[in-house]
Write a protein that holds these residues in place. Structure first.
Motif, PDB file in Angstrom:
ATOM      1  N   GLN A   1       5.309-162.216 -25.408  1.00 30.96           N
ATOM      2  CA  GLN A   1       4.748-161.184 -26.279  1.00 30.96           C
ATOM      3  C   GLN A   1       5.850-160.286 -26.829  1.00 30.96           C
ATOM      4  O   GLN A   1       5.921-160.024 -28.020  1.00 30.96           O
ATOM      5  N   SER A   2       6.722-159.796 -25.947  1.00 26.15           N
ATOM      6  CA  SER A   2       7.837-158.953 -26.364  1.00 26.15           C
ATOM      7  C   SER A   2       8.888-158.951 -25.267  1.00 26.15           C
ATOM      8  O   SER A   2       8.606-159.247 -24.105  1.00 26.15           O
ATOM      9  N   THR A   3      10.111-158.606 -25.670  1.00 26.57           N
ATOM     10  CA  THR A   3      11.251-158.610 -24.760  1.00 26.57           C
ATOM     11  C   THR A   3      12.028-157.316 -24.922  1.00 26.57           C
ATOM     12  O   THR A   3      12.252-156.861 -26.053  1.00 26.57           O
TER      13      THR A   3
ATOM     14  N   GLN B   1      17.470-159.047 -19.891  1.00 27.13           N
ATOM     15  CA  GLN B   1      16.283-159.133 -20.734  1.00 27.13           C
ATOM     16  C   GLN B   1      15.041-159.175 -19.861  1.00 27.13           C
ATOM     17  O   GLN B   1      14.951-160.011 -18.954  1.00 27.13           O
ATOM     18  N   PHE B   2      14.108-158.258 -20.146  1.00 21.19           N
ATOM     19  CA  PHE B   2      12.811-158.218 -19.476  1.00 21.19           C
ATOM     20  C   PHE B   2      11.760-158.652 -20.493  1.00 21.19           C
ATOM     21  O   PHE B   2      11.699-158.099 -21.592  1.00 21.19           O
ATOM     22  N   ALA B   3      10.915-159.607 -20.149  1.00 14.62           N
ATOM     23  CA  ALA B   3       9.916-160.114 -21.090  1.00 14.62           C
ATOM     24  C   ALA B   3       8.542-160.144 -20.443  1.00 14.62           C
ATOM     25  O   ALA B   3       8.406-160.402 -19.236  1.00 14.62           O
ATOM     26  N   ARG B   4       7.535-159.866 -21.266  1.00 12.37           N
ATOM     27  CA  ARG B   4       6.140-159.998 -20.853  1.00 12.37           C
ATOM     28  C   ARG B   4       5.450-160.978 -21.785  1.00 12.37           C
ATOM     29  O   ARG B   4       5.665-160.945 -23.008  1.00 12.37           O
ATOM     30  N   VAL B   5       4.624-161.829 -21.203  1.00  7.51           N
ATOM     31  CA  VAL B   5       3.963-162.853 -21.985  1.00  7.51           C
ATOM     32  C   VAL B   5       2.683-162.286 -22.591  1.00  7.51           C
ATOM     33  O   VAL B   5       2.222-161.198 -22.236  1.00  7.51           O
ATOM     34  N   LYS B   6       2.116-163.033 -23.514  1.00 13.95           N
ATOM     35  CA  LYS B   6       0.888-162.616 -24.166  1.00 13.95           C
ATOM     36  C   LYS B   6      -0.236-162.542 -23.141  1.00 13.95           C
ATOM     37  O   LYS B   6      -0.394-163.432 -22.314  1.00 13.95           O
ATOM     38  N   GLY B   7      -1.006-161.474 -23.237  1.00  9.61           N
ATOM     39  CA  GLY B   7      -2.054-161.207 -22.253  1.00  9.61           C
ATOM     40  C   GLY B   7      -1.655-160.132 -21.277  1.00  9.61           C
ATOM     41  O   GLY B   7      -2.526-159.495 -20.669  1.00  9.61           O
TER      42      GLY B   7
ATOM     43  N   PRO C   1      13.617-170.951 -19.914  1.00 10.54           N
ATOM     44  CA  PRO C   1      14.374-169.690 -19.953  1.00 10.54           C
ATOM     45  C   PRO C   1      14.176-168.974 -21.266  1.00 10.54           C
ATOM     46  O   PRO C   1      13.796-169.556 -22.285  1.00 10.54           O
ATOM     47  N   LEU C   2      14.440-167.673 -21.260  1.00 10.26           N
ATOM     48  CA  LEU C   2      14.378-166.886 -22.484  1.00 10.26           C
ATOM     49  C   LEU C   2      15.477-167.336 -23.430  1.00 10.26           C
ATOM     50  O   LEU C   2      16.576-167.703 -23.018  1.00 10.26           O
ATOM     51  N   THR C   3      15.168-167.275 -24.705  1.00 14.76           N
ATOM     52  CA  THR C   3      16.157-167.686 -25.695  1.00 14.76           C
ATOM     53  C   THR C   3      16.948-166.507 -26.221  1.00 14.76           C
ATOM     54  O   THR C   3      18.088-166.641 -26.593  1.00 14.76           O
ATOM     55  N   GLY C   4      16.355-165.305 -26.269  1.00 13.39           N
ATOM     56  CA  GLY C   4      17.001-164.184 -26.940  1.00 13.39           C
ATOM     57  C   GLY C   4      16.991-164.433 -28.424  1.00 13.39           C
ATOM     58  O   GLY C   4      16.168-163.913 -29.150  1.00 13.39           O
ATOM     59  N   THR C   5      17.879-165.268 -28.903  1.00  8.03           N
ATOM     60  CA  THR C   5      17.855-165.792 -30.267  1.00  8.03           C
ATOM     61  C   THR C   5      18.413-167.192 -30.204  1.00  8.03           C
ATOM     62  O   THR C   5      19.259-167.514 -29.379  1.00  8.03           O
ATOM     63  N   GLY C   6      17.952-168.044 -31.058  1.00 10.38           N
ATOM     64  CA  GLY C   6      18.488-169.395 -31.098  1.00 10.38           C
ATOM     65  C   GLY C   6      17.887-170.283 -30.040  1.00 10.38           C
ATOM     66  O   GLY C   6      16.786-170.077 -29.550  1.00 10.38           O
ATOM     67  N   ALA C   7      18.667-171.319 -29.663  1.00 10.75           N
ATOM     68  CA  ALA C   7      18.189-172.315 -28.713  1.00 10.75           C
ATOM     69  C   ALA C   7      18.129-171.734 -27.306  1.00 10.75           C
ATOM     70  O   ALA C   7      18.802-170.753 -27.000  1.00 10.75           O
TER      71      ALA C   7
ATOM     72  N   VAL D   1      16.986-152.641 -26.998  1.00 15.86           N
ATOM     73  CA  VAL D   1      16.329-153.110 -28.214  1.00 15.86           C
ATOM     74  C   VAL D   1      15.083-153.882 -27.809  1.00 15.86           C
ATOM     75  O   VAL D   1      15.119-154.685 -26.867  1.00 15.86           O
ATOM     76  N   THR D   2      13.961-153.643 -28.534  1.00 15.81           N
ATOM     77  CA  THR D   2      12.737-154.391 -28.302  1.00 15.81           C
ATOM     78  C   THR D   2      12.703-155.579 -29.257  1.00 15.81           C
ATOM     79  O   THR D   2      12.831-155.414 -30.468  1.00 15.81           O
ATOM     80  N   VAL D   3      12.534-156.779 -28.686  1.00 21.17           N
ATOM     81  CA  VAL D   3      12.506-158.014 -29.480  1.00 21.17           C
ATOM     82  C   VAL D   3      11.088-158.551 -29.448  1.00 21.17           C
ATOM     83  O   VAL D   3      10.609-158.976 -28.385  1.00 21.17           O
ATOM     84  N   PRO D   4      10.358-158.540 -30.582  1.00 20.23           N
ATOM     85  CA  PRO D   4       8.992-159.072 -30.564  1.00 20.23           C
ATOM     86  C   PRO D   4       8.997-160.579 -30.408  1.00 20.23           C
ATOM     87  O   PRO D   4       9.931-161.265 -30.831  1.00 20.23           O
ATOM     88  N   GLY D   5       7.943-161.104 -29.798  1.00 19.55           N
ATOM     89  CA  GLY D   5       7.820-162.544 -29.646  1.00 19.55           C
ATOM     90  C   GLY D   5       7.510-163.215 -30.969  1.00 19.55           C
ATOM     91  O   GLY D   5       6.911-162.626 -31.874  1.00 19.55           O
ATOM     92  N   GLU D   6       7.935-164.472 -31.085  1.00 18.12           N
ATOM     93  CA  GLU D   6       7.672-165.222 -32.306  1.00 18.12           C
ATOM     94  C   GLU D   6       6.283-165.849 -32.251  1.00 18.12           C
ATOM     95  O   GLU D   6       5.690-166.019 -31.180  1.00 18.12           O
ATOM     96  N   GLU D   7       5.774-166.188 -33.434  1.00 17.39           N
ATOM     97  CA  GLU D   7       4.445-166.778 -33.525  1.00 17.39           C
ATOM     98  C   GLU D   7       4.434-168.116 -32.787  1.00 17.39           C
ATOM     99  O   GLU D   7       5.305-168.963 -32.957  1.00 17.39           O
ATOM    100  N   GLY D   8       3.418-168.269 -31.943  1.00 15.70           N
ATOM    101  CA  GLY D   8       3.310-169.491 -31.147  1.00 15.70           C
ATOM    102  C   GLY D   8       4.136-169.477 -29.884  1.00 15.70           C
ATOM    103  O   GLY D   8       4.086-170.425 -29.096  1.00 15.70           O
ATOM    104  N   ASP D   9       4.904-168.404 -29.679  1.00 16.06           N
ATOM    105  CA  ASP D   9       5.739-168.300 -28.482  1.00 16.06           C
ATOM    106  C   ASP D   9       4.918-167.724 -27.336  1.00 16.06           C
ATOM    107  O   ASP D   9       3.972-166.960 -27.536  1.00 16.06           O
TER     108      ASP D   9
END
Length: 848
Positions: free
Chosen positions: A392-394, A410-416, A349-355, A381-389
């Motif tokens: 890509q962005s949320t 929260q809508f998220a797209r993965v890298k690629g 699942p998406l974390t948003g922030t934290g665990a 609000v656009t939340v960029p993905g963390e390194e190694g995550d």
């Protein structure tokens, strides 16, 4: 061709290698002939034969000036020829005519460009060699070159000429303007110099196929990057093989059109169509359920994977719990529950922030987190993905309805995947807003539903009610949320009302319609039934009065105008019409007889010991609220140990199971009436409940346990004064037989008062009956219709205090009409019940 020799000189075979077919000489068709020292033609080539149309045997020996030059130009031509034979070269354009062929027909005139070179014969004499080209051929070559240069150099498209080694032989200005440098800078380059490796190999294979097969390729899409830039460009390329004049393949023509803008416009149009389709899909799916979690899941079904790769929905815990305003709502840090999650690429699942947050868990977003900021400001609000995550962005989008933030999606797209753009952001806000409206509607509905359910349950008898001579078990189940009406509260009710004389009224009813209005109408009708029952009216009379009340519920002024509405019908709106079905039964524990009256309700089911269950034949009657039709009564004797079942249609009817089938299933489920009554209820619900839970279910079951003969004392007294004494004697003896001597004084006094009143104010013979169950009940019957009325006696009055005395000494008293007169009764608690009554002597002192 072979390589160079060791000393750097080209090998001999290379010096004498033949030109391939289609050389420039083939194209311009140059001719040659030579002139001897005498000024006459001494050699004539085959090309000269073709150009002038004169065979060699005829041309040799001709004076070229006499043969090919007009007379007015011959003098000048002879001077030029003399200069040439003196050793001077000459180049010029000379008009010529083809001499006649000997048949008198003159040849065509022409214009030739001649290159005359002086030479010497073997003997050292001066001679000349002439190279002749038809000027028409030269002009054609010039025109073709000019046209080629115009097309190639001035074309707005990228133009390449690629040789057989797949190297650029020539590039035009347009191509150079895109990839830099001058056109000459691109000579010798290949596709790998312009395209990524994989793309270059694909294009090179296509070039080789065109070169080998000669089949043209149109609209080949090629993707690459402009040198020195990360800008991705797209081209549509047409390829065709190029041939020499003799038809020999000499390379490939590359005509490329930059379609980057067109591709971008196409993507925008496709995105617009996709977004419109998503909005249409959302409009079709959202709003079909009034369940919060279902609405959240429907939103994610729309957006994953059509809009994003991962998505979650968090709703405020306080709102889910029914609070009007969740604590901490303003700063975005209140508790939320994750109610929905969907993923097309991962189960994490998406974390948003934290665990990570698990589905169904309650959590908070830290105050300084982007998600809390979105909740606090009600802005996405656009939340960029963390390194190694993986992400890509949320897009964290608050769900706002009526200026109230109800949660976060929260809508998220993965890298690629393609990153979110402004259009995507607007679409996400629109989708979240639509879902928020439906979630808020579901929240409001849930609140109304819970309130109606609380109201409905508060009007039902608490626990399992008790009744004289009956073992009672009952069940009430609200309709399932998955039913066709989304779990709305209905108007089903049941009641058990104790009546005087160890009689019991059993009631089951169903207000047509659903929701809070139905629950309120049910409450009003149930209250009316209780009031009418305590008046001890006959079952048919109870339903008649109840019908008038039901009609009054939809009339102006409510119940107060019921009678007026019944007398003067009006046109009512469908939403104002209250219809209900009801079955009302009165059971007498002494006689084990039950009187039924029905207002459009389903028939009761009776199971007698040793027999199969059957539906009682009770006239159905018209539903309450219709009016104008009388109700009938049916009296049935219920054997000891028999089982009586009253129910609502939610138990036996559904969309997938017709009523007749459900009734038969219900009758079939009552196969063991001797088992504990609670077990019978559970068995019925387990058998039918899973198929018939679209509507509310009310089930009332009663097992007949009549009063034994030894619990009843019954005497008929003649209408004479001494019957008062006899009544006291009968009561004293019966109480002694029941070991109730403690109640003897009070019972004798009150029996004496009631029998005396029957003698004084009643008619016909007198009947005295004592009933022992959970209480002691005394009844005095007579044929008089006038009901006793309690009045306050004055100090000087010798009588008038009998009913006052009954009221002081008994736990309850009253009177009711009977088919042949009236019955006056009183009730005393048993000594071991913990209740205390006033002493008769104290009561007498209080009255006097």
């Amino acid at each position: 061709m072979g390589g160079d020799s060791a000393d750097g000189a080209p090998p001999a075979d290379a010096m004498w290698q033949s030109s391939p077919p289609g050389s420039m000489y083939d194209y311009i068709k140059a001719a040659s002939f030579s002139i001897g020292p005498d000024g006459l033609v001494d050699q004539w080539s085959l090309r000269a034969e073709q150009l002038f149309g004169i065979p060699a045997e005829r041309a040799v020996g001709l004076d070229p000036i006499e043969a090919f030059v007009d007379a007015d130009l011959r003098e000048r031509s002879r001077r030029k020829m003399a200069e040439i034979l003196d050793g001077r070269e000459w180049t010029g354009v000379v008009p010529f005519r083809v001499p006649d062929d000997g048949t008198g027909r003159r040849g065509e005139d022409g214009l030739a460009e001649i290159y005359v070179m002086p030479t010497r014969t073997a003997e050292g004499e001066r001679a000349a060699v002439c190279i002749v080209v038809d000027v028409r051929t030269l002009r054609r070559i010039e025109t073709d070159l000019a046209a080629s240069q115009a097309i190639f150099g001035q074309s707005p498209f990228g133009f390449l000429l690629i040789d057989t080694d797949l190297k650029v032989r020539r590039a035009n200005e347009r191509f150079a303007s895109i990839f830099g440098g001058t056109p000459d800078d691109h000579r010798g380059k290949g596709v790998h110099d312009y395209l990524p490796r994989g793309e270059a190999e694909r294009v090179a294979a296509t070039l080789r196929r065109v070169l080998d097969s000669g089949e043209a390729v149109t609209d080949l899409h090629v993707t690459g990057f402009v040198p020195g830039s990360d800008e991705r460009r797209h081209w549509s390329v047409n390829l065709y093989r190029v041939h020499s004049g003799s038809g020999r393949p000499i390379g490939i023509a590359w005509l490329g059109t930059d379609i980057t803008a067109r591709r971008a416009a196409a993507r925008e149009a496709a995105a617009a169509r996709r977004n419109l389709a998503l909005l249409n899909d959302a409009g079709a799916r959202l709003g079909n359920s009034l369940d919060l979690e279902t609405t959240a899941r429907q939103l994610l079904d729309v957006v994953v994977p059509g809009f994003c790769d991962l998505a979650t929905v968090d709703l405020y815990q306080g709102l889910l719990a029914g609070d009007e305003t969740a604590p901490g709502l303003a700063d975005g840090s209140a508790e939320l529950r994750r109610v929905a999650f969907a993923s097309a690429v991962s189960d994490a699942p998406l974390t948003g922030t934290g665990a990570p947050v698990e589905l169904g868990s309650v959590h908070r977003y830290p105050f300084n987190s982007p998600c809390a900021d979105a909740l606090r400001t009600a802005r996405p609000v656009t939340v960029p993905g963390e390194e190694g995550d993986l992400v890509q962005s949320t897009l964290a989008v608050p769900m706002v309805a009526q200026d109230i933030v109800v949660g976060l999606v929260q809508f998220a797209r993965v890298k690629g995947s393609e990153p979110f753009g402004d259009r995507d952001r607007d679409l996400a806000v629109e989708l979240a807003a639509r879902a928020a409206v439906n979630i808020d509607n579901a929240r409001l509905y849930r609140r109304e539903h819970e309130r109606a359910l609380i109201l409905q349950r508060s009007l039902l008898p608490p626990g399992d009610p008790e009744a004289a001579g009956l073992d009672i078990a009952c069940r009430y189940l609200p309709g399932s949320a998955s039913g066709g009406r989304a779990g709305e509260v209905g108007g089903d009710w049941f009641d058990v009302i104790e009546l005087p004389g160890h009689r019991t009224a059993l009631v089951v009813g169903d207000v047509m319609g659903r929701g809070l209005r139905a629950a309120v109408a049910m409450g009003e009708l149930r209250t009316a039934v209780r009031t009418l029952a305590l008046l001890d009216l006959e079952p048919a009379d109870v339903l008649t009065h109840l019908d008038e009340i039901a009609r009054g519920l939809g009339a102006p002024g409510g119940v107060r105008q019921a009678t007026r509405a019944a007398r003067r019908p009006r046109e009512a709106e469908p939403s104002e019409v209250y219809l209900a079905t009801c079955i009302y039964a009165v059971y007498d524990a002494v006689t084990r007889r039950c009187t039924f009256a029905n207002a459009g309700h389903l028939p009761p089911v009776l199971v007698q010991p040793g027999e199969s269950a059957r539906m009682l034949e009770v006239p159905p009657g018209m539903p309450l609220g219709v009016g104008g039709e009388p109700f009938e009564e049916v009296e049935v004797e219920l054997p000891e140990g028999s089982l009586l079942a009253l129910y609502t249609d939610g138990l036996v009817e559904s969309r997938d199971h017709p009523l007749d089938e459900g009734l038969q299933a219900f009758v079939g489920a009552l196969t063991d009436p001797v088992r504990p009554l609670e077990d019978v209820c559970d068995h019925v619900l387990n058998t039918l409940g899973s198929h018939h839970r679209e509507d509310d279910i009310a089930l009332l079951m009663a097992r007949v346990q009549g009063l034994p003969a030894e619990a009843v004392g019954d005497w008929v007294l003649p209408r004479e004064p001494r019957s008062v004494g006899h009544a006291r004697e009968y009561a004293r003896a019966q109480l002694a037989a029941w070991d109730l001597e403690q109640l003897t004084d009070t019972t004798e006094l009150l029996v004496s008062e009631l029998v005396t009143n029957a003698l004084r104010y009643g008619e016909g013979e007198i009947r005295l009956r004592l009933l022992l169950d959970r209480t002691l009940v005394c009844e005095v019957w007579d044929a008089g219709l006038v009901q006793p009325r309690r009045r306050r006696a004055r100090d000087t009055d010798e009588g008038g205090r009998g009913l006052q005395l009954v009221g002081l000494l008994s736990a309850a008293w009253g009177s009711r009409r009977t088919p042949h007169g009236k019955t006056v009764w009183f009730e005393l608690p048993l000594p071991d019940s913990g209740s205390t009554l006033m002493d008769p002597a104290e009561a007498m002192l209080e009255l006097f």
